[in-house]
Motif scaffolding. Sequence first.
Motif, PDB file in Angstrom:
ATOM      1  N   UNK A 136       0.881  -1.179   0.000  1.00 32.93           N
ATOM      2  CA  UNK A 136       0.000   0.000   0.000  1.00 32.93           C
ATOM      3  C   UNK A 136       0.914   1.223   0.000  1.00 32.93           C
ATOM      4  N   UNK A 137       0.331   2.435   0.132  1.00 34.30           N
ATOM      5  CA  UNK A 137       1.154   3.645  -0.040  1.00 34.30           C
ATOM      6  C   UNK A 137       2.272   3.757   1.003  1.00 34.30           C
ATOM      7  N   UNK A 164       9.098   8.126  -1.638  1.00 33.71           N
ATOM      8  CA  UNK A 164       8.170   6.999  -1.477  1.00 33.71           C
ATOM      9  C   UNK A 164       8.640   5.959  -0.467  1.00 33.71           C
ATOM     10  N   UNK A 165       7.684   5.489   0.332  1.00 33.93           N
ATOM     11  CA  UNK A 165       7.909   4.425   1.289  1.00 33.93           C
ATOM     12  C   UNK A 165       7.072   3.214   0.871  1.00 33.93           C
ATOM     13  N   UNK A 166       6.841   2.315   1.832  1.00 31.70           N
ATOM     14  CA  UNK A 166       6.224   1.035   1.472  1.00 31.70           C
ATOM     15  C   UNK A 166       5.195   0.601   2.517  1.00 31.70           C
ATOM     16  N   UNK A 167       3.936   0.705   2.182  1.00 30.31           N
ATOM     17  CA  UNK A 167       2.881   0.236   3.089  1.00 30.31           C
ATOM     18  C   UNK A 167       2.758  -1.275   3.041  1.00 30.31           C
ATOM     19  N   UNK A 182      -3.094   2.042  -8.014  1.00 33.96           N
ATOM     20  CA  UNK A 182      -1.630   1.990  -7.995  1.00 33.96           C
ATOM     21  C   UNK A 182      -1.134   1.884  -6.557  1.00 33.96           C
ATOM     22  N   UNK A 183      -0.138   1.021  -6.317  1.00 33.86           N
ATOM     23  CA  UNK A 183       0.417   0.927  -4.960  1.00 33.86           C
ATOM     24  C   UNK A 183       1.881   1.350  -4.988  1.00 33.86           C
ATOM     25  N   UNK A 184       2.755   0.605  -4.360  1.00 34.82           N
ATOM     26  CA  UNK A 184       4.168   0.988  -4.309  1.00 34.82           C
ATOM     27  C   UNK A 184       5.010  -0.184  -4.818  1.00 34.82           C
ATOM     28  N   UNK A 185       4.628  -0.730  -5.969  1.00 34.78           N
ATOM     29  CA  UNK A 185       5.225  -1.976  -6.457  1.00 34.78           C
ATOM     30  C   UNK A 185       6.755  -1.926  -6.501  1.00 34.78           C
TER      31      UNK A 185
END
Lengths: 481, 449
Positions: free
Chosen positions: B132-133, B275-278, B329-332
């Motif tokens: 996720x975000x 950007x980080x990573x949920x 869109x996520x944080x692929x």
Amino acid sequence: MIKKEPLIFELSSEDKRAFQLPHLDVPAEKDILDKSIMREEIKGFPQLSENEIIRHFTRLSQMNYCVDIGLYPLGSCTMKYSPKINEKIALIPDFLNSHPYFPEELIQGNLEILKITEELLCEITGMDAFTLFPSAGAHGELTGMMIIRAYHDSKEERRKKVLIPDSAHGTNPASAHFSGYEIEEIPSNERGTVDVKKLKERINEDVAALMITNPNTLGVFEDEISEISEVLHSKGALLYMDGANLNALMGITRPREMGVDVIHLNLHKTFSTPHGGGGPGSGPVGVRDKLIDFLPIPRIEKKEGKYFLDYNRPKSIGRIRAFYGNFLVVIKALAYILSMGPEGLKRVSQIAVLNSNYIRKSLEKFYYLPYKSPTLHECVFSDKWQNEFGIKTLDIAKRLMDYGFHPPTIYFPLIVSGALMIEPTETESKQELDEFIQAMRKIAQEAKENPELLKSAPHKTPVRRLDEVRAARNLILKWSK
Amino acid sequence: MNHLPLSKKEIKEMLKTIGVESVEDLFKSIPEKIKLKHELKIPGPLSEPELINYFENLASKNKSTEFLSFLGAGAYPHLIPYIVDYLSQRGEFLTPYTPYQPELSQGTLQITFEFQTLICQLTGMDVSNASLYDGSTAMVEAALMAWRIKNKPKILLSRTIHPEYREVAKTYFKNLNIELIEINYNQNGETDLNELKEKIDDKVAGIIIQSPNFFGIIEKIENISEIAHSFGAIMIVTIPEFLSLAILKPPGDCGVDIVAGEGQSFGLPLSFGGPYLGILACKSEFVRQMPGRIVGETQDMEGERGYVLTLSTREQHIRRERATSNICTNQAWCAIRATIYLSVMGKKGLREVAWQNIQKANYAKKELSKIDGINIKFNNYFFNEFVVEFEKDPEWINEELKKNGIIGGLCLKRYYPELENCMLLCITEIHKKNDIDKLAENLKNILVN
């Protein structure tokens, strides 16, 4: 071509390692933590050497199609080339190593980047202010709808409904729902645009906003946009624009001129930041004057020559995520805008529209075009003519892979049965477009002459057609021994 | 315009094919009265050297790399092995989109499947999504899951959760009529179980606890899970420092139903917050309420193993307003980096990194506790962060440290008015003994004056 690669867990064996930590330079102590709160080793976790890891991920990378390889005409996704220099710029150590809680005097460069980008997006769209914090388009939609809700609430109006055209992205109704709204669908007319007559019937004081995409998901410009805006405003409702398709409009018209109150953009679409296999994106939200107070906190302001983060915004919807959004994505988008300049951005939109129309014209004798209205940056065909031979859109898409292309967006928008939604973008050469057109024409012919070839496609990919039904029925969502 | 590959001749040919005179003719569907009459007032075009110069100039205004920093609080400085950068910069990872067409996306899909597996191994959960975000929005999505599963109006959350995460929850829940109830902490810096027991009732859909919590302290998850379950509530743990799971008991062994976290520590630079990573993982019984992309294993028409996006009937492009979330869109790419990072560190290496964090933070705590005018605020087990209390104003102390090239910890007064003299310090494997000694030395000197 690489066809198969084991899972990293299957390549692993005890005692291999890929990284050496520096020696622990403080006196090691035992029993710092109580055993009862600690775990045993992580079962199944990989152990490989560095070179094995390089091979594993390099092989996997070769099973991916990407923009750097060729045309990737996913409609409404704007899969344009991502300039490489922008990646290098985002790796400058003073950006990378910057902690979100550093004192303000040590993040002046970051804040200036955010402020400049906000201002440039204001000029490109005509909006009065932007927030860059939403992490993706859908996050921007949610933020925008929350702003609209806070605006109506501030006037003590409890509006319950959001109107959404039937051609809209699925995120639109979902975002409005998660902002606490009921959704009412507005049908499209025979031209593929919002039916203004129907809109007038449905509009009342209970409507908070209309969410419109312009050009819409058929690639058609909503030419009655000014009237739509007036109809909404006359009842106190607002006009929200999904800016996913802004790539058609830069330097040509602006949401402001269209009467839009709130818009979200996708920096990973229009402004070239790489899609990353599905993120990180960035979904800035722009608003007109009367909505500025409701933007999420913090705001970037300047006082006595210094930028600062302003949290004193009592009417703000609040914080929409930790810290300040996908900052590195914003850097890349700013680099893109500056490298293009005003003429360049206008040229981008012109060529994007030219390429799409070239494809449309070159394929309209081969595939059914359900809406004849002029289109801008994308066009939508369907599988109607191929249905006759038992061929569906999915078969056409899979066969296209054998010709070395990524398929268009399929089965969307929902108002077209068996849709093939093609958006080439401006960064394709004529040669690439012609090859794509040739492939699509051949597939139309194959559909007639050898439909089995399409039904069993793809033939040349690392795996053959995958069984999605099986995946959903028999859930395997992780590796186990 | 280095990436517009059409020549003038080609443009002419294409216009002829389309049957129009000029490019402008293609825009006739846009009414004249709303067409822009002026050229956009933006700078540029800048050439590549000008562009680099422009951003280097802006970067130099940060001056941040010259400082030794002890900030954590949801954004953690960690070592990043070079091959994480090397591999993730490949165009095959950077320039595809969401793997809608699995036959052309097996790379992204298999890595995501590996990511989901790694997250399950770390958390002890049955299922992970594809990301996720960030940690804050992942926590909110976890709470929304509980809300849907239980169909009850209240969510309890501990005050030891990251203040920004709690603010995000307030923003999201305001419009959904979800009542957020905060639970205070006790003198040990952990969630007050007595207050929790007082406030919980059968209207509570879920309880959210952060561990290690915002003060760095490891919460007593098992006890809280029992309380949650005895009232029929979903137990959610949010973990901004996911590295801690290399050492700490996995939530899956502590009765937790949903884990939401931040994966920034796994190969993502600080990057001014994104950007980080949920991360979101849960028990298998809740998988159909999970938001976001999920990758599943399947077979192709020849029986070969392959991977696809699955359970898409949960998602907005199918369910529209009835979807489990609005996320698309996520944080692929961040998840790809995390997968590479975790593969490089491996079973032993990741534990060593975590262990160095604990050892170094513990050493720092001991050294600082020797200094007059410093009190270790909470006496409890912690991971790589701890709270110190000063006899003097911590903001003033930070100003003094800065004069000597040190950025101290986060002053807690803004988030916890009652902790006005407190500061949250973070020590990780990147801090050398010398760095810690330098901090102690400077604090000693500052506090003497």
